[in-house]
Design a protein around this motif. Structure first.
Motif, PDB file in Angstrom:
ATOM      1  N   THR A 181     -26.682 -67.684  35.664  1.00 10.55           N
ATOM      2  CA  THR A 181     -27.629 -66.864  36.434  1.00 10.55           C
ATOM      3  C   THR A 181     -28.629 -66.194  35.639  1.00 10.55           C
TER       4      THR A 181
ATOM      5  N   GLU B 125     -28.720 -61.386  40.918  1.00  4.13           N
ATOM      6  CA  GLU B 125     -27.987 -62.520  40.017  1.00  4.13           C
ATOM      7  C   GLU B 125     -27.639 -63.383  41.060  1.00  4.13           C
TER       8      GLU B 125
ATOM      9  N   GLN C  32     -26.074 -66.767  42.022  1.00  2.00           N
ATOM     10  CA  GLN C  32     -24.932 -67.678  41.363  1.00  2.00           C
ATOM     11  C   GLN C  32     -23.965 -68.417  42.270  1.00  2.00           C
TER      12      GLN C  32
END
Ligand code: G6D
Length: 339
Positions: A176, A305, A307
């Motif tokens: 990430t 983030e 991901q």
């Protein structure tokens, strides 16, 4: 025409830190360093056309060398926590109590990456590359990793992460970008006044160690409900501990996230092919170091983030983050700015 500048920016240990800056005539500019393939500064104009930094950045190379909160880092090979640090018979470094987090202390965010730059009619780009081996990074297998930051003339920053796993072993791939955003400009205000909108119906339930329990919870009526644009302050009133949570995304609903700062007029939209976004609102990060020249404190930034689901390897039917040999994985995040 955009421009690219490359200069030496101090050192960490015996290694030189190189700083690469991509600038466009519209007032946007992105600076990255070869340590951790990190994005350390992102200039975006406000509604008056005044460019300021919209990410949290540390003072100098030495501060990045000491960083344990992944400022601007390419976190990998696997973002987030891995329960017990275990994958099959492999014991990964246990750097979060008994668990593993963010690729460990020798993860991608702590490595020196090679880089090249490129300028085309459409965009200017820096591409970092790293051979991620068991000896250096501590994950099984061998992976050729690439991360590129590309800035076009229209206000779009694209981060592309690629991995190719090499023969003969399988490995893990779920990196990430650990960028803390604050659209007010040079972090002059906290992020609590920003409004946030998420195309998210469910979050993962987490245990006391912040690991997924396996259950998904509907956001409706909770502090996690950002289906309508919501001022972060209002959500934090319902959840004073702030956010360090996993929001589930669907590929057919883009943009996944819209962040807006009314004060400056800046707006950011994130579209990606990732299945979740961890939001970390820096609660209790009252630290002795400076960020953008100001003391680091709670709610100064929002780490966004994107991901695949954290700890997916321990949950049947969740995202597959195992990369077979000679397979290419491509993950793309588009951040579009308006002002
Ligand atoms: C991540 O989710 C984690 C946090 O718990 C951690 O403290 C931070 O990175 C540094 O966002």
């Amino acid at each position: 025409m955009g421009s690219i500048t490359i200069r030496e920016w101090g050192s960490i240990g015996t290694e030189k830190v190189m700083r690469i800056t991509l600038s466009q005539p519209n007032g946007m500019s992105v600076s990255c360093i070869n340590y951790g393939a990190r994005l350390i500064r992102l200039l975006v104009p406000d509604r008056e056309g005044h460019s300021e930094n919209v990410v949290l950045g540390l003072a100098d190379a030495e501060a990045y060398g000491n960083d344990r909160a992944s400022f601007g880092a390419t976190v990998g090979p696997v973002a987030g926590r891995i329960s017990g640090g275990k994958w099959r018979a492999v014991q990964l470094e246990q750097n979060a109590g008994e668990h593993h987090i963010h690729g460990g202390n020798s993860g991608w965010g702590q490595q020196f990456w090679d880089f090249t730059t490129e300028e085309t009619a459409e965009a200017i780009t820096v591409t970092f590359s790293l051979e991620s081996t068991r000896e250096v990074v501590g994950y099984p297998g061998r992976l050729q990793a690439k991360v590129s930051y590309s800035l076009d003339a229209e206000g779009c920053l694209t981060i592309t992460m690629e991995g190719v796993s090499c023969d003969p072993e399988e490995t893990l791939f779920n990196p990430t970008s650990h960028i803390y955003f604050n659209l007010s400009g040079d972090a002059k205000r906290s992020i609590t006044g920003h409004t946030l909108q998420l195309a998210c119906e469910e979050v993962l339930e987490l245990d006391a160690d912040k690991l997924p329990t396996g259950l998904k919870r509907a956001v409706a009526g909770t502090a996690f409900d950002f289906r309508e644009a919501t001022v972060i302050r209002k959500a934090i009133r319902k959840r004073p501990e702030g956010f360090d949570d996993v929001f589930l995304m669907q590929p057919n609903r883009q943009p996944q996230l819209i962040l807006h700062d009314e004060g400056s007029g800046r707006k950011m939209e994130l579209s990606s092919n990732r299945s979740s976004i961890v939001l970390f609102s820096t609660t209790d990060m009252n630290e002795p170091y400076l960020v953008n020249g100001r003391p680091m404190r709670s709610h100064l930034g929002l780490a966004i983030e994107a991901q695949e689901m954290p700890d997916a390897i321990h949950h049947l039917g969740w995202d597959n983050i195992v990369l077979a040999p000679n397979t290419l994985a491509i993950r793309v995040q588009n951040y579009t700015f308006k002002w």
